[in-house]
Design a protein around this motif. Structure first.
Motif, PDB file in Angstrom:
ATOM      1  N   ASN A 165      56.205  13.231  46.183  1.00  0.00           N
ATOM      2  CA  ASN A 165      56.074  13.569  44.766  1.00  0.00           C
ATOM      3  C   ASN A 165      56.077  12.286  43.932  1.00  0.00           C
ATOM      4  OD1 ASN A 165      55.885  15.167  42.457  1.00  0.00           O
ATOM      5  ND2 ASN A 165      58.123  15.273  42.235  1.00  0.00           N
ATOM      6  N   PRO A 166      55.019  11.479  44.031  1.00  0.00           N
ATOM      7  CA  PRO A 166      54.994  10.178  43.355  1.00  0.00           C
ATOM      8  C   PRO A 166      54.719  10.322  41.867  1.00  0.00           C
ATOM      9  CG  PRO A 166      52.881  10.578  44.369  1.00  0.00           C
ATOM     10  CD  PRO A 166      53.763  11.742  44.755  1.00  0.00           C
ATOM     11  N   PRO A 167      55.042   9.306  41.100  1.00  0.00           N
ATOM     12  CA  PRO A 167      54.711   9.339  39.668  1.00  0.00           C
ATOM     13  C   PRO A 167      53.220   9.095  39.460  1.00  0.00           C
ATOM     14  CG  PRO A 167      55.614   7.202  40.243  1.00  0.00           C
ATOM     15  CD  PRO A 167      55.726   8.057  41.486  1.00  0.00           C
ATOM     16  N   GLN A 168      52.703   9.623  38.363  1.00  0.00           N
ATOM     17  CA  GLN A 168      51.352   9.269  37.956  1.00  0.00           C
ATOM     18  C   GLN A 168      51.431   7.874  37.335  1.00  0.00           C
ATOM     19  OE1 GLN A 168      48.456  11.126  38.361  1.00  0.00           O
ATOM     20  NE2 GLN A 168      49.754  12.441  39.621  1.00  0.00           N
ATOM     21  N   LEU A 169      50.655   6.964  37.866  1.00  0.00           N
ATOM     22  CA  LEU A 169      50.731   5.566  37.428  1.00  0.00           C
ATOM     23  C   LEU A 169      49.397   5.128  36.835  1.00  0.00           C
ATOM     24  CD1 LEU A 169      52.190   2.816  37.290  1.00  0.00           C
ATOM     25  CD2 LEU A 169      51.382   2.380  39.627  1.00  0.00           C
ATOM     26  N   TRP A 170      49.431   4.764  35.557  1.00  0.00           N
ATOM     27  CA  TRP A 170      48.265   4.215  34.885  1.00  0.00           C
ATOM     28  C   TRP A 170      48.544   2.750  34.559  1.00  0.00           C
ATOM     29  CZ3 TRP A 170      49.949   9.185  33.822  1.00  0.00           C
ATOM     30  CH2 TRP A 170      48.998  10.211  34.002  1.00  0.00           C
ATOM     31  N   VAL A 171      47.698   1.866  35.014  1.00  0.00           N
ATOM     32  CA  VAL A 171      47.896   0.427  34.806  1.00  0.00           C
ATOM     33  C   VAL A 171      46.669  -0.150  34.113  1.00  0.00           C
ATOM     34  CG1 VAL A 171      48.214  -1.810  35.907  1.00  0.00           C
ATOM     35  CG2 VAL A 171      49.390   0.208  36.816  1.00  0.00           C
ATOM     36  N   VAL A 172      46.899  -0.916  33.063  1.00  0.00           N
ATOM     37  CA  VAL A 172      45.843  -1.678  32.403  1.00  0.00           C
ATOM     38  C   VAL A 172      46.226  -3.153  32.499  1.00  0.00           C
ATOM     39  CG1 VAL A 172      44.578  -2.146  30.279  1.00  0.00           C
ATOM     40  CG2 VAL A 172      45.288   0.206  30.819  1.00  0.00           C
ATOM     41  N   LEU A 173      45.356  -3.953  33.092  1.00  0.00           N
ATOM     42  CA  LEU A 173      45.593  -5.379  33.257  1.00  0.00           C
ATOM     43  C   LEU A 173      44.684  -6.160  32.320  1.00  0.00           C
ATOM     44  CD1 LEU A 173      45.518  -5.572  37.168  1.00  0.00           C
ATOM     45  CD2 LEU A 173      47.555  -5.444  35.726  1.00  0.00           C
ATOM     46  N   ALA A 174      45.252  -7.056  31.539  1.00  0.00           N
ATOM     47  CA  ALA A 174      44.414  -7.958  30.756  1.00  0.00           C
ATOM     48  C   ALA A 174      43.638  -8.841  31.730  1.00  0.00           C
ATOM     49  CB  ALA A 174      45.271  -8.807  29.823  1.00  0.00           C
ATOM     50  N   GLN A 175      42.398  -9.121  31.429  1.00  0.00           N
ATOM     51  CA  GLN A 175      41.542  -9.861  32.358  1.00  0.00           C
ATOM     52  C   GLN A 175      42.134 -11.191  32.826  1.00  0.00           C
ATOM     53  OE1 GLN A 175      37.529 -10.258  30.940  1.00  0.00           O
ATOM     54  NE2 GLN A 175      36.776 -11.224  32.804  1.00  0.00           N
ATOM     55  N   PRO A 176      42.826 -11.959  31.970  1.00  0.00           N
ATOM     56  CA  PRO A 176      43.401 -13.221  32.459  1.00  0.00           C
ATOM     57  C   PRO A 176      44.394 -13.051  33.596  1.00  0.00           C
ATOM     58  CG  PRO A 176      43.301 -13.224  30.067  1.00  0.00           C
ATOM     59  CD  PRO A 176      42.960 -11.828  30.508  1.00  0.00           C
ATOM     60  N   VAL A 177      44.975 -11.859  33.744  1.00  0.00           N
ATOM     61  CA  VAL A 177      45.903 -11.625  34.853  1.00  0.00           C
ATOM     62  C   VAL A 177      45.196 -11.861  36.187  1.00  0.00           C
ATOM     63  CG1 VAL A 177      47.311  -9.884  36.026  1.00  0.00           C
ATOM     64  CG2 VAL A 177      47.309 -10.011  33.530  1.00  0.00           C
ATOM     65  N   LEU A 178      43.907 -11.595  36.228  1.00  0.00           N
ATOM     66  CA  LEU A 178      43.141 -11.793  37.452  1.00  0.00           C
ATOM     67  C   LEU A 178      42.850 -13.268  37.703  1.00  0.00           C
ATOM     68  CD1 LEU A 178      40.473  -8.969  36.909  1.00  0.00           C
ATOM     69  CD2 LEU A 178      42.763  -8.758  37.913  1.00  0.00           C
ATOM     70  N   TRP A 179      42.980 -14.083  36.684  1.00  0.00           N
ATOM     71  CA  TRP A 179      42.642 -15.497  36.791  1.00  0.00           C
ATOM     72  C   TRP A 179      43.823 -16.371  37.194  1.00  0.00           C
ATOM     73  CZ3 TRP A 179      40.067 -15.803  31.278  1.00  0.00           C
ATOM     74  CH2 TRP A 179      38.903 -15.002  31.253  1.00  0.00           C
ATOM     75  N   TRP A 180      45.037 -16.009  36.719  1.00  0.00           N
ATOM     76  CA  TRP A 180      46.190 -16.871  36.974  1.00  0.00           C
ATOM     77  C   TRP A 180      46.378 -17.059  38.473  1.00  0.00           C
ATOM     78  CZ3 TRP A 180      46.360 -18.592  32.463  1.00  0.00           C
ATOM     79  CH2 TRP A 180      46.510 -17.804  31.326  1.00  0.00           C
ATOM     80  N   GLN A 181      46.449 -18.291  38.912  1.00  0.00           N
ATOM     81  CA  GLN A 181      46.624 -18.587  40.332  1.00  0.00           C
ATOM     82  C   GLN A 181      48.115 -18.599  40.671  1.00  0.00           C
ATOM     83  OE1 GLN A 181      44.056 -19.168  42.846  1.00  0.00           O
ATOM     84  NE2 GLN A 181      43.077 -17.998  41.210  1.00  0.00           N
ATOM     85  N   VAL A 182      48.721 -17.439  40.704  1.00  0.00           N
ATOM     86  CA  VAL A 182      50.139 -17.321  41.051  1.00  0.00           C
ATOM     87  C   VAL A 182      50.301 -17.531  42.555  1.00  0.00           C
ATOM     88  CG1 VAL A 182      52.140 -15.786  41.101  1.00  0.00           C
ATOM     89  CG2 VAL A 182      50.564 -15.730  39.147  1.00  0.00           C
TER      90      VAL A 182
END
Length: 281
Positions: A164-181
């Motif tokens: 019975n998992p939660p409904q999860l909606w995620v919005v990522l700002a595009q720079p999140v994909l760029w940061w080289q963590v």
């Protein structure tokens, strides 16, 4: 029975010891409430009788697990002649920003039926790989035991795979994909993981493109709904704020919806993430 009472007392002391009134106004409310009660020689039941709450509620207030309302504290200020100390502290706490209260946030996350998350700087914890989380903890320098912190974060993610998992909606700002963590390899693994999790029926991942302009929210905004409550949590840097007042929650919900209105659809978001992966090869 004696052993059970001793265990409960030990748990209460551990909860009180974990409070940090120097960095959290709500912790200061909890500490002052307990101090005033002990100074006046009252039991938790006596406090509850005056504050129109149960004994267990009072115990949770003092441990920082729950928050009293102005209506709860006002009769205590009057009874103890504290010149509105408790109600004044609580009022400031409602509007203040504390260091993130991880315990309170996680309590809601564990029981949430739905979670809406927007992040402008990092992948949210529920979607992080262990390598990505480890790199964040090392960079942030906010935890003493990184291995334990990573394990705890990975344990949180198990809810996504329960019956019975939660409904999860995620919005990522595009720079999140760029940061080289953590470097290219860590980022590649992280983005691949996001794509895998996004395939779950109860998970939605979308990207807010930089072309959409400034979204009006820095850091992260999380809206969680449980069976009995709805809360918002805002975090930026090392500061966080848990909001449980309905008017503010409605405002943050509108902010989230506005961000979502400009986010890319799921398939376009997936294509963009795959494109970022292609650039990392």
């Amino acid at each position: 029975m004696a052993q059970k009472t001793k265990d409960l007392g030990r748990t209460a002391m551990e909860s009180h010891d974990s409070l940090d009134p120097r960095s959290s106004l709500w912790d200061l409310v909890a500490v002052q409430l307990r101090l005033q009660r002990l100074n006046h020689g009252w039991t938790c039941q006596q406090v509850g009788d005056v504050a129109n709450a149960s004994r267990s509620h009072v115990s949770n207030w003092e441990a920082g697990r729950r928050r009293p309302t102005q209506a709860n504290l006002a009769p205590l200020d009057e009874a103890w002649d504290t010149a509105n100390l408790l109600t004044s502290l609580a009022e400031h706490a409602k509007d203040g920003h504390d260091r993130p209260r991880v315990g309170a946030f996680l309590d809601y996350e564990r029981t949430a039926a739905s979670i809406r998350n927007y992040s402008s700087d990092v992948i949210p914890g529920l979607l992080q790989t262990d390598d990505y989380a480890r790199a964040l903890f090392r960079r942030g320098g906010v935890v003493d035991d990184i291995d334990s912190a990573v394990r705890d974060r990975m344990t949180r993610q198990k809810r996504l795979y329960e019956s019975n998992p939660p409904q999860l909606w995620v919005v990522l700002a595009q720079p999140v994909l760029w940061w080289q963590v953590g470097g290219v390899d860590v980022m590649r693994g992280q983005l691949e993981h996001v794509l895998r999790v996004s395939e779950l029926d109860h998970v939605s991942v979308r990207v807010y493109p930089v072309a959409a302009g400034w979204p009006g929210v820095s850091g992260s905004l999380v809206l969680m709904a449980t069976r009995n409550a709805e809360v918002a949590y805002l975090e930026s840097g090392r500061m966080g704020r848990l909001v449980d007042r309905p008017p503010e929650i409605r405002e943050f919900s509108v902010s989230y919806d506005r961000i979502g209105a400009h986010a890319l659809p799921e398939e376009q978001s997936r294509t963009l993430i795959e494109h970022m992966l292609g650039l990392m090869k």
